[in-house]
Write a protein that holds these residues in place. Sequence first.
Motif, short mmCIF file in Angstrom:
data_model
loop_
_atom_site.label_atom_id
_atom_site.label_comp_id
_atom_site.label_asym_id
_atom_site.label_seq_id
_atom_site.Cartn_x
_atom_site.Cartn_y
_atom_site.Cartn_z
N ILE A 1 -54.51 36.21 -14.80
CA ILE A 1 -54.14 34.54 -14.58
C ILE A 1 -53.65 33.97 -15.48
O ILE A 1 -52.85 33.11 -15.85
CB ILE A 1 -55.25 34.07 -13.63
CG1 ILE A 1 -55.29 34.86 -12.14
CG2 ILE A 1 -54.96 32.50 -13.35
CD1 ILE A 1 -56.74 34.30 -11.41
N ALA A 2 -54.70 34.06 -16.97
CA ALA A 2 -54.45 33.36 -17.86
C ALA A 2 -52.99 33.64 -18.62
O ALA A 2 -52.56 32.88 -19.41
CB ALA A 2 -55.32 33.84 -18.92
N THR A 3 -52.78 34.90 -18.61
CA THR A 3 -51.45 35.42 -19.18
C THR A 3 -50.14 35.15 -18.29
O THR A 3 -49.00 35.17 -18.68
CB THR A 3 -51.44 36.88 -19.49
OG1 THR A 3 -51.80 37.36 -18.26
CG2 THR A 3 -52.63 37.18 -20.45
N ALA A 4 -50.32 34.64 -16.97
CA ALA A 4 -49.27 34.55 -16.10
C ALA A 4 -48.86 32.88 -16.42
O ALA A 4 -49.54 32.14 -16.77
CB ALA A 4 -49.72 34.64 -14.82
N SER A 5 -47.20 32.79 -16.05
CA SER A 5 -46.93 31.23 -16.34
C SER A 5 -45.73 31.20 -15.24
O SER A 5 -45.21 32.26 -14.60
CB SER A 5 -46.43 31.21 -17.88
OG SER A 5 -45.40 32.16 -18.20
N THR A 6 -45.31 30.09 -15.23
CA THR A 6 -44.41 29.81 -14.35
C THR A 6 -43.10 29.30 -14.84
O THR A 6 -43.16 28.42 -16.03
CB THR A 6 -44.68 28.69 -13.09
OG1 THR A 6 -45.12 27.61 -14.01
CG2 THR A 6 -45.81 29.25 -12.12
N ILE B 1 -56.63 30.00 -5.03
CA ILE B 1 -57.57 30.30 -6.10
C ILE B 1 -57.90 29.17 -6.74
O ILE B 1 -57.01 28.47 -7.09
CB ILE B 1 -56.74 31.30 -7.23
CG1 ILE B 1 -56.19 32.52 -6.32
CG2 ILE B 1 -57.75 31.92 -8.13
CD1 ILE B 1 -57.12 33.42 -5.70
N ARG B 2 -58.89 28.91 -7.05
CA ARG B 2 -59.39 27.76 -7.75
C ARG B 2 -60.52 28.07 -8.79
O ARG B 2 -61.18 28.95 -8.60
CB ARG B 2 -60.21 26.72 -6.97
CG ARG B 2 -59.52 25.93 -6.16
CD ARG B 2 -60.03 25.06 -4.84
NE ARG B 2 -60.55 26.01 -4.01
CZ ARG B 2 -61.38 25.70 -3.10
NH1 ARG B 2 -61.65 24.43 -2.85
NH2 ARG B 2 -61.77 26.35 -1.97
N LEU B 3 -60.23 27.76 -10.23
CA LEU B 3 -60.83 28.22 -11.56
C LEU B 3 -61.23 27.08 -12.04
O LEU B 3 -60.69 25.97 -12.09
CB LEU B 3 -60.18 28.92 -12.34
CG LEU B 3 -59.70 30.25 -11.81
CD1 LEU B 3 -58.17 30.31 -11.26
CD2 LEU B 3 -59.34 31.39 -13.08
N TYR B 4 -62.83 26.86 -12.42
CA TYR B 4 -63.27 25.80 -13.04
C TYR B 4 -63.79 26.12 -14.33
O TYR B 4 -64.22 27.25 -14.68
CB TYR B 4 -64.34 25.51 -12.17
CG TYR B 4 -63.97 25.08 -10.80
CD1 TYR B 4 -63.62 23.69 -10.64
CD2 TYR B 4 -64.05 25.95 -9.65
CE1 TYR B 4 -63.43 23.39 -9.21
CE2 TYR B 4 -63.38 25.60 -8.41
CZ TYR B 4 -62.98 24.10 -8.33
OH TYR B 4 -62.76 23.83 -6.82
N LEU C 1 -50.71 29.16 -16.18
CA LEU C 1 -51.37 28.76 -14.80
C LEU C 1 -52.52 28.36 -15.11
O LEU C 1 -53.21 27.38 -14.51
CB LEU C 1 -51.61 30.04 -14.04
CG LEU C 1 -50.41 30.56 -13.16
CD1 LEU C 1 -50.65 31.76 -12.45
CD2 LEU C 1 -49.74 29.68 -12.14
N LEU C 2 -53.44 28.84 -16.16
CA LEU C 2 -54.60 28.43 -16.52
C LEU C 2 -54.82 27.18 -17.84
O LEU C 2 -53.96 27.41 -18.80
CB LEU C 2 -55.33 29.57 -16.91
CG LEU C 2 -56.79 29.49 -16.97
CD1 LEU C 2 -57.49 29.03 -15.75
CD2 LEU C 2 -57.69 30.94 -17.39
N ALA C 3 -55.31 26.16 -17.35
CA ALA C 3 -55.37 25.10 -18.31
C ALA C 3 -56.32 25.13 -19.51
O ALA C 3 -56.41 24.44 -20.35
CB ALA C 3 -55.63 23.68 -17.52
N SER C 4 -57.41 26.10 -19.33
CA SER C 4 -58.34 26.48 -20.08
C SER C 4 -58.24 28.03 -20.81
O SER C 4 -57.82 28.85 -19.90
CB SER C 4 -59.63 26.25 -19.63
OG SER C 4 -59.70 24.68 -19.34
#
Length: 318
Positions: free
Chosen positions: A67-72, A97-100, A16-19
């Motif tokens: 969120i960082a450990t979740a995936s689709t 949810i928006r993360l920057y 889910l998280l690109a960074s």
Amino acid sequence: MLGRQQSDQIHQPTPLLASPAVEVDRVVISDSAGKTTLEKRGGNWILPEMADLPADSPRLTAAIESIATASTTWPVTSTTASHERFEVARDKFQRRIRLYRGENNAADFYLGTSPGLRQVHLRRAGSDDVYKVELSAADLPASDEDWLDKGLLAVAGPEQIRGVDYTLRKNDSGSWTLEQESGATAGDGPALDQDKARQLASAISQLRVQGVAAKPASPPDTGEAEPADQVALVVDTADGQKTFRFRAVDSTYYVQRDDIDTLFTLGQYDYDRIAGLRLAGLHMETVTADVDTAVTTKDNIDDETDTAAANPAEPAEG
């Protein structure tokens, strides 16, 4: 076989998280009622729309890690018509949810209905695919109040506590000494109860507020520098001095600390055990009356025993 391989490649787990989670420095959480923004400054998370008050950093860090450990993987559905049913549509969602990372968007997705315990339907912004992931919308509230660090007023390691009519000082051995407002020491009156002193210090170091308060109605002007119903408490630590001011107004309890220009509410339990404590409440409970009663009772029993021994009962006549 080739078609299946291509399908498997398409639906490989996608984070889910690109960074990396540690690089996220801004989080925006929205729901139907509003939104909250959290920013990382100097390694700490704050609430910029709530006077830069500290956020609950451990809780937020844990949420970002989840969120960082979740995936689709495989989508539950890919139809636009399903978005509203799963509550992941642009105009009907439970959370967005928006993360920057700086100005770069590291994640942007919607959370909707829950198909099971700690599971939620998710749709990435700009995609029609809806997934089932291991997250909980309840862990990501969209309110500043929910993210406020409720322990922000706690003072660790009190070394001196000055209340309404007493001063407590911690000595090198870790014990507390008591000085009354008049300057008399504990030796001039009832002994200090060390457990009660430790309980007060613990209450200060574990103080938790309930939330940010609207200012209570002003008390009548008495010409005094502070309201008559206000209780001041001064706490010294190795890092400096903090002054607390407590008030109780119509069964609502307030607290403010001199270094934070915000008024907070707190529970009656914390108010009573800190602001409600007075000199008499720090004294050892006296048991003199009980001891005297016990001695008197013992003397009476001894007298009765001696009388019985001196006058033995005569045998009854047959």
